[in-house]
Scaffold this motif. Sequence first.
Motif, PDB file in Angstrom:
ATOM      1  N   GLU A  78       4.167   7.781  13.763  1.00 14.05           N
ATOM      2  CA  GLU A  78       4.065   6.325  13.523  1.00 14.05           C
ATOM      3  C   GLU A  78       5.447   5.677  13.566  1.00 14.05           C
ATOM      4  OE1 GLU A  78       1.697   5.055  10.184  1.00 14.05           O
ATOM      5  OE2 GLU A  78      -0.010   6.211  10.950  1.00 14.05           O
ATOM      6  N   ALA A  79       6.429   6.405  13.036  1.00 11.84           N
ATOM      7  CA  ALA A  79       7.781   5.833  13.015  1.00 11.84           C
ATOM      8  C   ALA A  79       8.291   5.587  14.432  1.00 11.84           C
ATOM      9  CB  ALA A  79       8.724   6.768  12.268  1.00 11.84           C
ATOM     10  N   ASN A  80       7.929   6.460  15.353  1.00 11.07           N
ATOM     11  CA  ASN A  80       8.431   6.314  16.725  1.00 11.07           C
ATOM     12  C   ASN A  80       7.586   5.349  17.575  1.00 11.07           C
ATOM     13  OD1 ASN A  80      10.609   7.996  16.383  1.00 11.07           O
ATOM     14  ND2 ASN A  80       9.499   9.844  16.975  1.00 11.07           N
ATOM     15  N   ALA A  81       6.358   5.056  17.111  1.00 12.21           N
ATOM     16  CA  ALA A  81       5.494   4.136  17.876  1.00 12.21           C
ATOM     17  C   ALA A  81       6.105   2.730  17.855  1.00 12.21           C
ATOM     18  CB  ALA A  81       4.099   4.118  17.275  1.00 12.21           C
ATOM     19  N   HIS A  82       5.739   1.924  18.854  1.00 13.29           N
ATOM     20  CA  HIS A  82       6.236   0.547  18.939  1.00 13.29           C
ATOM     21  C   HIS A  82       5.179  -0.357  18.301  1.00 13.29           C
ATOM     22  CE1 HIS A  82       8.732   1.604  22.800  1.00 13.29           C
ATOM     23  NE2 HIS A  82       8.543   2.664  22.021  1.00 13.29           N
ATOM     24  N   PRO A  83       5.496  -1.570  17.900  1.00 10.59           N
ATOM     25  CA  PRO A  83       6.758  -2.287  18.005  1.00 10.59           C
ATOM     26  C   PRO A  83       7.832  -1.740  17.054  1.00 10.59           C
ATOM     27  CG  PRO A  83       4.911  -3.794  17.619  1.00 10.59           C
ATOM     28  CD  PRO A  83       4.402  -2.435  17.419  1.00 10.59           C
ATOM     29  N   HIS A  84       9.104  -1.935  17.505  1.00  9.67           N
ATOM     30  CA  HIS A  84      10.249  -1.628  16.653  1.00  9.67           C
ATOM     31  C   HIS A  84      10.884  -2.945  16.219  1.00  9.67           C
ATOM     32  CE1 HIS A  84      10.250   2.695  16.953  1.00  9.67           C
ATOM     33  NE2 HIS A  84       9.847   2.550  18.201  1.00  9.67           N
ATOM     34  N   THR A  85      11.628  -2.851  15.122  1.00 12.05           N
ATOM     35  CA  THR A  85      12.196  -4.088  14.570  1.00 12.05           C
ATOM     36  C   THR A  85      13.704  -3.977  14.390  1.00 12.05           C
ATOM     37  OG1 THR A  85      11.935  -3.373  12.303  1.00 12.05           O
ATOM     38  CG2 THR A  85      10.089  -4.565  13.255  1.00 12.05           C
ATOM     39  N   ASP A  86      14.329  -5.120  14.190  1.00 11.25           N
ATOM     40  CA  ASP A  86      15.764  -5.146  13.878  1.00 11.25           C
ATOM     41  C   ASP A  86      15.938  -4.920  12.379  1.00 11.25           C
ATOM     42  OD1 ASP A  86      14.539  -7.550  13.165  1.00 11.25           O
ATOM     43  OD2 ASP A  86      16.441  -8.632  13.268  1.00 11.25           O
ATOM     44  N   THR A  87      17.173  -4.937  11.937  1.00 14.73           N
ATOM     45  CA  THR A  87      17.434  -4.639  10.519  1.00 14.73           C
ATOM     46  C   THR A  87      16.764  -5.668   9.602  1.00 14.73           C
ATOM     47  OG1 THR A  87      19.490  -3.589  11.142  1.00 14.73           O
ATOM     48  CG2 THR A  87      19.292  -4.261   8.847  1.00 14.73           C
ATOM     49  N   ALA A  88      16.777  -6.937   9.993  1.00  9.23           N
ATOM     50  CA  ALA A  88      16.171  -7.981   9.154  1.00  9.23           C
ATOM     51  C   ALA A  88      14.647  -7.996   9.277  1.00  9.23           C
ATOM     52  CB  ALA A  88      16.728  -9.341   9.565  1.00  9.23           C
ATOM     53  N   GLU A  89      14.116  -7.142  10.134  1.00  6.90           N
ATOM     54  CA  GLU A  89      12.672  -7.085  10.421  1.00  6.90           C
ATOM     55  C   GLU A  89      12.132  -8.435  10.873  1.00  6.90           C
ATOM     56  OE1 GLU A  89      10.294  -4.956   7.647  1.00  6.90           O
ATOM     57  OE2 GLU A  89      11.795  -3.402   7.412  1.00  6.90           O
ATOM     58  N   GLU A  90      12.972  -9.120  11.634  1.00  9.10           N
ATOM     59  CA  GLU A  90      12.600 -10.435  12.139  1.00  9.10           C
ATOM     60  C   GLU A  90      12.149 -10.331  13.597  1.00  9.10           C
ATOM     61  OE1 GLU A  90      15.867 -13.231  12.087  1.00  9.10           O
ATOM     62  OE2 GLU A  90      14.517 -14.679  11.138  1.00  9.10           O
ATOM     63  N   VAL A  91      12.774  -9.416  14.322  1.00 10.61           N
ATOM     64  CA  VAL A  91      12.504  -9.238  15.753  1.00 10.61           C
ATOM     65  C   VAL A  91      11.526  -8.091  15.932  1.00 10.61           C
ATOM     66  CG1 VAL A  91      13.543  -8.506  17.935  1.00 10.61           C
ATOM     67  CG2 VAL A  91      14.767 -10.107  16.453  1.00 10.61           C
ATOM     68  N   LEU A  92      10.539  -8.283  16.800  1.00  9.28           N
ATOM     69  CA  LEU A  92       9.552  -7.238  17.092  1.00  9.28           C
ATOM     70  C   LEU A  92       9.613  -6.945  18.577  1.00  9.28           C
ATOM     71  CD1 LEU A  92       7.903  -6.842  14.448  1.00  9.28           C
ATOM     72  CD2 LEU A  92       8.366  -9.270  14.772  1.00  9.28           C
ATOM     73  N   LEU A  93       9.711  -5.659  18.916  1.00  6.10           N
ATOM     74  CA  LEU A  93       9.955  -5.309  20.321  1.00  6.10           C
ATOM     75  C   LEU A  93       9.041  -4.182  20.771  1.00  6.10           C
ATOM     76  CD1 LEU A  93      11.823  -5.050  22.934  1.00  6.10           C
ATOM     77  CD2 LEU A  93      13.215  -3.504  21.576  1.00  6.10           C
ATOM     78  N   VAL A  94       8.408  -4.366  21.940  1.00  5.16           N
ATOM     79  CA  VAL A  94       7.725  -3.244  22.615  1.00  5.16           C
ATOM     80  C   VAL A  94       8.441  -3.012  23.936  1.00  5.16           C
ATOM     81  CG1 VAL A  94       5.455  -3.511  21.513  1.00  5.16           C
ATOM     82  CG2 VAL A  94       5.952  -4.784  23.603  1.00  5.16           C
ATOM     83  N   HIS A  95       8.522  -1.747  24.332  1.00  9.04           N
ATOM     84  CA  HIS A  95       9.407  -1.398  25.447  1.00  9.04           C
ATOM     85  C   HIS A  95       8.824  -0.267  26.281  1.00  9.04           C
ATOM     86  CE1 HIS A  95      13.141   1.308  26.375  1.00  9.04           C
ATOM     87  NE2 HIS A  95      12.968   0.494  27.392  1.00  9.04           N
ATOM     88  N   ASN A  96       8.843  -0.424  27.570  1.00  5.28           N
ATOM     89  CA  ASN A  96       8.582   0.672  28.521  1.00  5.28           C
ATOM     90  C   ASN A  96       9.909   0.969  29.209  1.00  5.28           C
ATOM     91  OD1 ASN A  96       5.918   0.344  27.933  1.00  5.28           O
ATOM     92  ND2 ASN A  96       5.273  -0.316  29.976  1.00  5.28           N
ATOM     93  N   GLY A  97      10.165   2.232  29.503  1.00  2.00           N
ATOM     94  CA  GLY A  97      11.398   2.582  30.202  1.00  2.00           C
ATOM     95  C   GLY A  97      12.310   3.410  29.314  1.00  2.00           C
ATOM     96  N   ILE A  98      13.540   3.536  29.712  1.00  2.00           N
ATOM     97  CA  ILE A  98      14.482   4.371  28.949  1.00  2.00           C
ATOM     98  C   ILE A  98      15.834   3.678  28.874  1.00  2.00           C
ATOM     99  CG2 ILE A  98      15.848   6.508  29.066  1.00  2.00           C
ATOM    100  CD1 ILE A  98      13.398   7.964  29.978  1.00  2.00           C
TER     101      ILE A  98
END
Length: 607
Positions: A78-98
């Motif tokens: 679960e920790a590695n699944a997306h979305p990921h967030t910034d430190t403030a947990e304001e930004v939410l990001l999903v990403h394909n690629g490397i």
Amino acid sequence: MCGIVGYIGKKDATPFLIEGLRALEYRGYDSAGIYVAGQGVLKRVGKVDMLTKAIPKTFSGNAGIAHTRWATHGSPTEANAHPHTDTAEEVLLVHNGIIENYHELRNELESEGIIFYSDTDTEVLAKIIGQTYTADTLLEDAVTRALARVRGTYGIAVMSRREPEKIVATRLGSSLLIGIGTDGYYIASDATPVLPHAREVIYLDDGEMAILTLETYAVRNAIKTLVEKSPETLEWDAESVKKQGYEHFMLKEIMEMPEVIKNTLRGRLDPDEGTSILGGLRDVMPRLAHIRRLIITGCGSAYYAGLVGQELIEEFSGIPVEVEIASELRYRRFTGDPEHTVLLAVSQSGETADTLEAIRIAKRHGMLTLGIVNAVGSSIARETDAGVYNHAGPEIGVASTKGFVSQVAVLALIALMFGRQRSLSEKEGRELVEALTILPEKAAEILTRTDSIAEAARSFTSTQNALYIGRKYQCPVAYEGALKLKEISYIHAEGYSAGEMKHGPIALIEPSFPTIAIAPRDSLYEKICSNIEEIRARSGRVIAITTDGNTGLTRLADHIFYVPETHEALLPILTTIPLQLFAYHVARERGLPIDKPRNLAKSVTVE
Ligand code: M6R
């Protein structure tokens, strides 16, 4: 591999995001996650169903993003699944690629005291976006600034709790499209989730960024200049991505074969001139008339289709053809005369990272690049100079079936075109056109014979290994048959040129070791018969594929599958079909997840 969906508009985003994740399941994944504005982030390991069960009824909002992850950096958690967030947990990001320089960036950020909660490269990007997202910055500008620090490939969708009515989507080397619906905007990494909701789409090009809000959208390039992009119309219909009563997509896609061949050939045969008409190559025809060398490239089944193409093109036209696995070609030194060399890339998805990179390198060397692609609007279709679409419709099963057959059909058309430009006579051309025209009926005939294939498959369920052999046109068919069996039934299988048997593989033969011999009555039939005799003399089991009316193998084979006779050069299109059905039935008998075999992804978008 990883999949992205997003929605912003008048409707509740959650139903589309879930439905979209399901539509992307075919790409292969091991965990999934979702974020909806005003709600939180939810992630689960395993199937999308696991995530769906965790979503409360109140989880709704007008904008959201979701992701299926195929583990690259860090295991499926679960920790590695997306979305990921910034430190403030304001930004939410999903990403394909490397993100290739994620390691150094992470070290740098950690030395600044930033804490990471996952092993992923994606979280590094989320943290950098967060750093640049200062109080007076717009999300799109923060993303642009952050991306300037990363190296690698990405298709991303980003949201912010501070600007909940906005999604930013951008790409570099990983596909992303925007569906323009009447009720909102849809984001997806391929067209399948969007099909039921929007026919008009905008394919983002590398470096372009879409900024989507509830009412409007804009696309800008890497230097923040607005770009006018005209929407393109999706030609696939929503029904074509459903199973339509079949137990598996793979079976449905095999059963579609007659229609697929018809669609691939439609409008492309010229019976009077005995040639093919390939509109997608019209603009480059003068250059093609003078080429001296053709390099075909692709991966997996597409590479094997290329090997059939090599036989066809050399036979009909005399043009020297090399076929290279794209993951190797991209690291080879390109030699020769680029002015008279053409790179022909074959790819069902049009998104295979290695194939795409081989194209880019060939272009940098000044070669003309062509594509044989099924997915309209895909990266390979867009980046090659010209090409031919398969028109096979969406292929959802991970094992390529109609994709491979339609690739070979397109290669036959290209071989015919090159042949008629050079050494192939009008009479020979006409014979081929005639044979191609009735090929769909012949494929349909094979599909009425599935019972005997299913029966042979039953005797194969406890088999550990298998050898597939063929000669000339049928040699790549043997490779493809073996690949099909191994990827969906997990039985170890090797494809070999039958002529190589005495140079090693015959040592494997003993009573429990089966060989599948592709032995139609063609110019090398007698040769492969000798190989089969040698296998029989060592008490090996044999399954043979041959042409109707041939009784010569009855005493040599335990099972025989027959295909109708056709022009020798077109036989691979027919002999492949029983091999696909055979692999399907073996996997079914073994109770395996045929459409989504373990560890595999439909679209291999990373190296
Ligand atoms: O989408 P592409 O044709 O570029 O895909 C190439 C291979 O990944 C693909 O053919 C793969 O080998 C299939 N799983 C084979 O069934």
